[in-house]
Design an enzyme around this catalytic site. Sequence first.
Site, PDB file in Angstrom:
ATOM      1  N   CYS A   2    -107.275   7.519 -62.792  1.00 27.74           N
ATOM      2  CA  CYS A   2    -106.589   8.235 -61.372  1.00 27.74           C
ATOM      3  C   CYS A   2    -105.563   9.160 -61.876  1.00 27.74           C
ATOM      4  O   CYS A   2    -104.503   8.934 -62.510  1.00 27.74           O
ATOM      5  CB  CYS A   2    -106.027   7.377 -60.442  1.00 27.74           C
ATOM      6  SG  CYS A   2    -105.025   8.056 -59.222  1.00 27.74           S
ATOM      7  N   CYS A   5    -101.874   8.370 -60.662  1.00 28.24           N
ATOM      8  CA  CYS A   5    -101.489   7.167 -61.335  1.00 28.24           C
ATOM      9  C   CYS A   5    -100.797   7.744 -62.633  1.00 28.24           C
ATOM     10  O   CYS A   5     -99.861   7.218 -63.391  1.00 28.24           O
ATOM     11  CB  CYS A   5    -102.472   6.175 -61.612  1.00 28.24           C
ATOM     12  SG  CYS A   5    -103.073   5.133 -60.224  1.00 28.24           S
ATOM     13  N   ASP A  28     -96.362  20.445 -56.056  1.00 27.35           N
ATOM     14  CA  ASP A  28     -97.809  20.756 -56.106  1.00 27.35           C
ATOM     15  C   ASP A  28     -98.159  21.829 -57.093  1.00 27.35           C
ATOM     16  O   ASP A  28     -97.216  22.657 -57.499  1.00 27.35           O
ATOM     17  CB  ASP A  28     -98.471  20.895 -54.739  1.00 27.35           C
ATOM     18  CG  ASP A  28     -99.828  20.947 -54.745  1.00 27.35           C
ATOM     19  OD1 ASP A  28    -100.322  20.054 -54.030  1.00 27.35           O
ATOM     20  OD2 ASP A  28    -100.476  21.745 -55.447  1.00 27.35           O
ATOM     21  N   HIS A  44    -101.415   2.210 -56.175  1.00 27.56           N
ATOM     22  CA  HIS A  44    -102.574   2.976 -55.888  1.00 27.56           C
ATOM     23  C   HIS A  44    -103.391   2.670 -54.759  1.00 27.56           C
ATOM     24  O   HIS A  44    -103.915   1.238 -54.543  1.00 27.56           O
ATOM     25  CB  HIS A  44    -103.515   2.852 -56.989  1.00 27.56           C
ATOM     26  CG  HIS A  44    -104.865   3.598 -56.856  1.00 27.56           C
ATOM     27  ND1 HIS A  44    -105.019   4.899 -57.381  1.00 27.56           N
ATOM     28  CD2 HIS A  44    -105.936   3.670 -56.188  1.00 27.56           C
ATOM     29  CE1 HIS A  44    -106.087   5.486 -56.931  1.00 27.56           C
ATOM     30  NE2 HIS A  44    -106.746   4.368 -56.242  1.00 27.56           N
ATOM     31  N   HIS A  99    -101.633  10.541 -50.669  1.00 27.30           N
ATOM     32  CA  HIS A  99    -100.299  11.338 -50.882  1.00 27.30           C
ATOM     33  C   HIS A  99    -100.157  12.227 -49.732  1.00 27.30           C
ATOM     34  O   HIS A  99    -101.140  12.451 -48.700  1.00 27.30           O
ATOM     35  CB  HIS A  99    -100.481  12.229 -52.057  1.00 27.30           C
ATOM     36  CG  HIS A  99    -101.905  13.083 -51.860  1.00 27.30           C
ATOM     37  ND1 HIS A  99    -102.980  12.698 -52.362  1.00 27.30           N
ATOM     38  CD2 HIS A  99    -102.012  14.389 -51.543  1.00 27.30           C
ATOM     39  CE1 HIS A  99    -103.835  13.349 -52.069  1.00 27.30           C
ATOM     40  NE2 HIS A  99    -103.491  14.767 -51.560  1.00 27.30           N
TER      41      HIS A  99
HETATM   42  P1  DGP Z   1    -105.517  16.843 -51.463  1.00 26.48           P
HETATM   43  O1  DGP Z   1    -106.592  18.086 -51.108  1.00 26.48           O
HETATM   44  O2  DGP Z   1    -104.871  16.542 -50.149  1.00 26.48           O
HETATM   45  O3  DGP Z   1    -106.117  15.756 -52.094  1.00 26.48           O
HETATM   46  O4  DGP Z   1    -104.257  17.564 -52.358  1.00 26.48           O
HETATM   47  C1  DGP Z   1    -104.237  17.343 -53.708  1.00 26.48           C
HETATM   48  C2  DGP Z   1    -103.168  18.091 -54.320  1.00 26.48           C
HETATM   49  O5  DGP Z   1    -102.709  17.680 -55.605  1.00 26.48           O
HETATM   50  C3  DGP Z   1    -103.515  19.475 -54.136  1.00 26.48           C
HETATM   51  O6  DGP Z   1    -102.815  20.390 -53.744  1.00 26.48           O
HETATM   52  C4  DGP Z   1    -103.430  19.967 -55.850  1.00 26.48           C
HETATM   53  C5  DGP Z   1    -102.525  18.820 -56.378  1.00 26.48           C
HETATM   54  N1  DGP Z   1    -102.604  18.505 -57.562  1.00 26.48           N
HETATM   55  C6  DGP Z   1    -104.102  18.170 -58.317  1.00 26.48           C
HETATM   56  N2  DGP Z   1    -103.912  17.864 -59.606  1.00 26.48           N
HETATM   57  C7  DGP Z   1    -102.532  18.010 -59.736  1.00 26.48           C
HETATM   58  C8  DGP Z   1    -101.831  18.105 -61.027  1.00 26.48           C
HETATM   59  O7  DGP Z   1    -102.151  17.646 -62.096  1.00 26.48           O
HETATM   60  N3  DGP Z   1    -100.632  18.156 -61.055  1.00 26.48           N
HETATM   61  C9  DGP Z   1     -99.506  18.524 -59.777  1.00 26.48           C
HETATM   62  N4  DGP Z   1     -98.491  18.617 -59.749  1.00 26.48           N
HETATM   63  N5  DGP Z   1    -100.551  18.495 -58.445  1.00 26.48           N
HETATM   64  C10 DGP Z   1    -101.715  18.421 -58.579  1.00 26.48           C
END
Ligand code: DGP
Length: 113
Positions: A2, A5, A28, A44, A99
């Site tokens: 994950c 995680c 994000d 988780h 989240h």
């Molecule tokens: P959702 O679509 O609600 O599952 O949002 C997932 C969010 O997670 C998306 O806006 C981008 C963010 N995200 C994905 N991978 C990473 C990462 O490796 N680092 C960070 N900071 N954010 C991430």
Amino acid sequence: MCIFCDIIDKKIPSTAVYENDDVYCFRDINPVAPTHVLVVPKKHYEDILDLASKEDADKVLGEVSRAISKVAEIDNLGEGFRVINNCREFGGQTVKHIHFHVIGGLKLTEKMI
Ligand code: DGP
């Protein structure tokens, strides 16, 4: 495996905003506004339905709400912001670790619902 995680365990770098024993809040990777922070329970759970079925749901959601309030204080969001939880495929969830997106830093004009 994950990705959130791994971020919580600091195996993948992220920009922390606030952290305590129960939640980790970080920026994000693809921000849609000046503030775009993800508030993530450290334990988780796949999504809100998974969490709701567990005994510690009340405690976790309490921690999430307090963490959101901390993020709002840290990023000066007193005038308002939006909290979004995408749940499962039809809700647009891409990362299967619950989240909450905290989005703000400008006046959000588009009403999505
Ligand atoms: P959702 O679509 O609600 O599952 O949002 C997932 C969010 O997670 C998306 O806006 C981008 C963010 N995200 C994905 N991978 C990473 C990462 O490796 N680092 C960070 N900071 N954010 C991430």
